[in-house]
Design an enzyme around this catalytic site. Structure first.
Site, PDB file in Angstrom:
ATOM      1  N   LYS A  59       0.971  -1.107  -0.080  1.00  0.00           N
ATOM      2  CA  LYS A  59       0.131  -0.002  -0.022  1.00  0.00           C
ATOM      3  C   LYS A  59       0.978   1.251   0.031  1.00  0.00           C
ATOM      4  O   LYS A  59       1.921   1.131   0.417  1.00  0.00           O
ATOM      5  CB  LYS A  59      -0.809   0.119   1.143  1.00  0.00           C
ATOM      6  CG  LYS A  59      -0.326   0.107   2.702  1.00  0.00           C
ATOM      7  CD  LYS A  59      -0.053   1.472   3.192  1.00  0.00           C
ATOM      8  CE  LYS A  59       1.017   1.579   4.413  1.00  0.00           C
ATOM      9  NZ  LYS A  59       1.979   2.702   4.689  1.00  0.00           N
ATOM     10  N   ASP A  98      -1.645  -1.648  10.324  1.00  0.00           N
ATOM     11  CA  ASP A  98      -1.990  -1.460   9.019  1.00  0.00           C
ATOM     12  C   ASP A  98      -2.582  -2.763   8.330  1.00  0.00           C
ATOM     13  O   ASP A  98      -3.007  -3.019   7.243  1.00  0.00           O
ATOM     14  CB  ASP A  98      -0.638  -1.318   8.156  1.00  0.00           C
ATOM     15  CG  ASP A  98      -0.171   0.024   8.168  1.00  0.00           C
ATOM     16  OD1 ASP A  98      -0.688   1.210   8.804  1.00  0.00           O
ATOM     17  OD2 ASP A  98       0.855   0.035   7.902  1.00  0.00           O
TER      18      ASP A  98
HETATM   19  O1  C5P Z   1       0.897  -1.002  14.774  1.00  0.00           O
HETATM   20  P1  C5P Z   1       2.121  -1.254  14.520  1.00  0.00           P
HETATM   21  O2  C5P Z   1       2.853  -2.398  15.314  1.00  0.00           O
HETATM   22  O3  C5P Z   1       2.404  -1.315  13.000  1.00  0.00           O
HETATM   23  O4  C5P Z   1       3.103  -0.043  14.758  1.00  0.00           O
HETATM   24  C1  C5P Z   1       4.513   0.196  14.694  1.00  0.00           C
HETATM   25  C2  C5P Z   1       4.846   1.186  15.762  1.00  0.00           C
HETATM   26  O5  C5P Z   1       4.316   2.328  15.022  1.00  0.00           O
HETATM   27  C3  C5P Z   1       4.067   1.330  17.057  1.00  0.00           C
HETATM   28  O6  C5P Z   1       4.805   0.513  18.030  1.00  0.00           O
HETATM   29  C4  C5P Z   1       3.827   2.617  17.278  1.00  0.00           C
HETATM   30  O7  C5P Z   1       5.218   3.068  18.008  1.00  0.00           O
HETATM   31  C5  C5P Z   1       3.877   3.504  16.008  1.00  0.00           C
HETATM   32  N1  C5P Z   1       2.704   3.769  15.629  1.00  0.00           N
HETATM   33  C6  C5P Z   1       2.104   4.866  16.283  1.00  0.00           C
HETATM   34  N2  C5P Z   1       0.785   5.271  15.891  1.00  0.00           N
HETATM   35  C7  C5P Z   1       0.070   4.467  14.996  1.00  0.00           C
HETATM   36  C8  C5P Z   1       0.632   3.439  14.167  1.00  0.00           C
HETATM   37  C9  C5P Z   1       1.907   2.978  14.610  1.00  0.00           C
HETATM   38  O8  C5P Z   1       2.566   5.441  17.138  1.00  0.00           O
HETATM   39  N3  C5P Z   1      -1.152   4.941  14.571  1.00  0.00           N
END
Ligand code: C5P
Length: 297
Positions: free
Chosen positions: A11, A136
């Protein structure tokens, strides 16, 4: 032998805005996500027992550090299933690039295991599990184009919109999503997206306004760290793009061109310096990829 192959598309983020940092450490997002036809290929094979992840890329962990492994484990654990699984990931999406490659692999595994083992997990439940794995992942399961809010897991699907001709350029380094978000400060943002204006442009297929409204507040972190990202944006625009933007937490930059031929001409220039440059376009349901195209081999 029960086995299947499934494609896992990448994406890009056409807009990315942050309203606030939340008490749980995540950031409250408003972002338009758009699936593209650059895809990993996942092969799943049922085993008598055990869970195994392999890949053709030296950059991927082949254990529980891999989101695809976690996805399979989550499903098998919830069903107390004794079945095992071999997961092979043919990696085509650059890693650590802001293109949700790992999330898309996990999404494909969630949907694939459900299908392969005929578990009949309802869609809403699968989406919940997806959100547990990563912000995501639900979008990667749903596909198309969507406005994502919350952590990125609250999705409003958008109409198909225009077919975008895209050049992707990933500089020769990776960025950590967590680090980019950790360094984000609303005070450092000079230019916020106008998401409403973008959605209007999307609804009316207005390419000039779509290009004008491409904005990502995370560039305020990544560009000072890596000015090369801005240089790539400018080069892509000079090569005729209508607009260019960093995707997600970067560092991949995409440019929107008016035709595939123009995209290819720009690619010829950029690939002289950048190994990871790709001519792609919007994913369309008719493409031979995506969750509708599960094929059992
Ligand atoms: O959700 P995911 O594990 O992919 O996110 C990776 C990191 O990105 C999270 O640990 C967080 O630090 C940051 N993040 C965030 N806010 C979001 C998505 C991700 O702070 N909406």
């Amino acid at each position: 032998m029960k086995a299947m192959a499934i494609e896992a598309p990448a994406k890009i983020n056409l807009t990315l805005d942050i309203a606030a940092k939340r008490s749980d450490g995540y950031h409250e997002l408003e972002t338009v996500m758009h699936q593209i036809n650059l895809a990993d290929r996942i092969k799943l094979q049922v085993l008598d027992h055990g869970l195994r992840v392999r890949s053709n890329s030296a950059e991927l962990p082949e254990n529980e550090g891999n989101l695809a492994y976690q996805a399979a484990e989550l499903v098998l654990r919830n069903f107390k299933s004794s079945a095992g699984l071999d997961i092979f990931i043919e990696k085509n999406i650059p890693v650590g690039a802001g293109l949700a490659g790992g999330s898309s692999d996990a999404a494909a595994v969630l949907m694939g295991v459900n299908h392969l083992l005929n578990l009949q997990v309802p869609w809403e439940k699968l989406m919940e599990w997806g959100a547990l794995l990563g912000s995501d992942v639900p979008f990667c399961m749903q596909g198309g184009t969507a406005l994502a809010r919350g952590r990125g897991e609250i999705l409003t699907p958008l109409q198909e919109g225009p077919l975008l001709h895209l050049l992707l350029v990933k500089p020769d380094f990776q960025l950590s999503t967590a680090e980019i978000y950790r360094n984000f400060s609303l005070d450092q943002v000079a230019d916020f997206p106008d998401t409403f204006a973008f959605l209007e442009a999307w609804k009316t297929n207005n390419m000039a306004d779509i290009a004008y409204n491409l904005k990502n507040v995370l560039e305020s972190v990544s560009i000072p760290m890596h000015p090369e990202i801005e240089e790539i944006k400018q080069r892509i625009c000079k090569l005729g793009a209508q607009g260019a933007l960093m995707s997600g937490s970067g560092p991949t930059v995409f440019g929107i061109f008016t035709s595939q031929e123009e995209t290819r001409q720009a690619w010829i220039e950029m690939q002289q310096q950048y190994q990871e440059a790709y001519v792609v376009s919007s994913y369309r349901r008719g493409d031979n990829i995506g969750r509708k195209e599960i094929s059992t081999c």
